[in-house]
Design a protein around this motif. Structure first.
Motif, PDB file in Angstrom:
ATOM      1  N   ASP A  50       3.287  14.244  -1.282  1.00 43.22           N
ATOM      2  CA  ASP A  50       3.712  12.854  -1.349  1.00 43.22           C
ATOM      3  C   ASP A  50       3.859  12.267   0.060  1.00 43.22           C
ATOM      4  N   VAL A  51       4.377  13.064   0.998  1.00 48.17           N
ATOM      5  CA  VAL A  51       4.458  12.634   2.402  1.00 48.17           C
ATOM      6  C   VAL A  51       3.059  12.328   2.911  1.00 48.17           C
ATOM      7  N   ASP A  52       2.137  13.256   2.705  1.00 47.28           N
ATOM      8  CA  ASP A  52       0.759  13.067   3.171  1.00 47.28           C
ATOM      9  C   ASP A  52       0.116  11.841   2.530  1.00 47.28           C
ATOM     10  N   ALA A  53       0.350  11.640   1.233  1.00 46.48           N
ATOM     11  CA  ALA A  53      -0.262  10.520   0.520  1.00 46.48           C
ATOM     12  C   ALA A  53       0.248   9.175   1.019  1.00 46.48           C
TER      13      ALA A  53
ATOM     14  N   ALA B 195       0.830  -1.210   0.000  1.00 48.32           N
ATOM     15  CA  ALA B 195       0.000   0.000   0.000  1.00 48.32           C
ATOM     16  C   ALA B 195       0.862   1.256   0.000  1.00 48.32           C
ATOM     17  N   LEU B 196       2.069   1.178   0.553  1.00 47.96           N
ATOM     18  CA  LEU B 196       2.991   2.315   0.540  1.00 47.96           C
ATOM     19  C   LEU B 196       3.661   2.501  -0.814  1.00 47.96           C
ATOM     20  N   GLY B 197       3.454   1.546  -1.707  1.00 52.70           N
ATOM     21  CA  GLY B 197       4.041   1.641  -3.044  1.00 52.70           C
ATOM     22  C   GLY B 197       5.232   0.727  -3.266  1.00 52.70           C
ATOM     23  N   CYS B 198       5.557  -0.088  -2.286  1.00 55.39           N
ATOM     24  CA  CYS B 198       6.677  -1.027  -2.421  1.00 55.39           C
ATOM     25  C   CYS B 198       6.239  -2.236  -3.234  1.00 55.39           C
TER      26      CYS B 198
ATOM     27  N   ILE C 226       4.725   7.028  10.842  1.00 60.41           N
ATOM     28  CA  ILE C 226       3.690   6.006  10.924  1.00 60.41           C
ATOM     29  C   ILE C 226       4.332   4.710  11.402  1.00 60.41           C
ATOM     30  N   ALA C 227       3.574   3.935  12.135  1.00 61.39           N
ATOM     31  CA  ALA C 227       4.027   2.601  12.537  1.00 61.39           C
ATOM     32  C   ALA C 227       3.357   1.583  11.633  1.00 61.39           C
ATOM     33  N   ASP C 228       4.115   0.578  11.224  1.00 60.10           N
ATOM     34  CA  ASP C 228       3.499  -0.505  10.460  1.00 60.10           C
ATOM     35  C   ASP C 228       2.613  -1.299  11.415  1.00 60.10           C
TER      36      ASP C 228
ATOM     37  N   ALA D 148      -4.477   3.620   5.967  1.00 63.58           N
ATOM     38  CA  ALA D 148      -5.590   2.857   5.400  1.00 63.58           C
ATOM     39  C   ALA D 148      -5.283   1.365   5.327  1.00 63.58           C
ATOM     40  N   ALA D 149      -3.986   1.016   5.333  1.00 59.24           N
ATOM     41  CA  ALA D 149      -3.575  -0.392   5.232  1.00 59.24           C
ATOM     42  C   ALA D 149      -3.177  -0.966   6.590  1.00 59.24           C
TER      43      ALA D 149
END
Length: 148
Positions: free
Chosen positions: A84-87, A23-26, A114-116, A94-95
């Motif tokens: 981009d930071v906010d997104a 979800a972070l784009g990885c 953010i914490a995973d 959300a994930a």
């Protein structure tokens, strides 16, 4: 060959971790992913090896701390803009991630953390290019601000 960075993180649920990091784009490298680990690709040179806690423990004789209650590290990643930071933080929340505190505005740099889902802390930041080039003090002086 450039230096590659591999960050090993303990996790309690690999499927949940996979959902969060994608979800972070990885992306996930399937060649180094199995029932014990997922290889999270941040860039050509930066990878997270997200390991089942039991498997992570086989690499050390030290106690494995619970990242939800103990801080061992915080990893920072630059982004291309404040938006981009906010997104990326919104996508992580959300994930299943949890935002850590309020956004931090330093004048020359904008940060959010953010914490995973397991509590591992990630920080995303945007630094004004001029501040990165000349240093925060010089940039802030030019902007008419005080100490960085």
């Amino acid at each position: 060959m450039s230096t590659m960075i591999f960050v090993n993180l303990p996790a309690s649920d690999l499927d949940r971790s996979r959902a969060f990091y994608t979800a972070l784009g990885c992306t996930i490298n399937p060649l180094f992913t199995d029932e014990n680990a997922i290889c999270v690709v941040w860039s050509d040179d930066i990878f997270f090896m997200v390991l089942r806690r039991e498997y992570f423990a086989t690499f050390t004789d030290k106690q494995i701390v619970d990242p939800a209650t103990s801080a061992q590290t915080s990893l920072g990643f630059s982004r291309t803009s404040r938006a981009d930071v906010d997104a990326v933080v919104a996508a992580g929340a959300a994930a299943g991630g949890t935002e850590l505190g309020d956004p931090k505005e330093h004048g020359f740099m904008y940060q959010r953390s953010i914490a995973d889902p397991d509590g591992n802390a990630l920080e995303f930041l945007y630094m004004e290019p001029e501040a990165a080039e000349r240093g925060p003090d010089s940039y802030m002086e030019e902007q008419g601000g005080g100490d960085a």
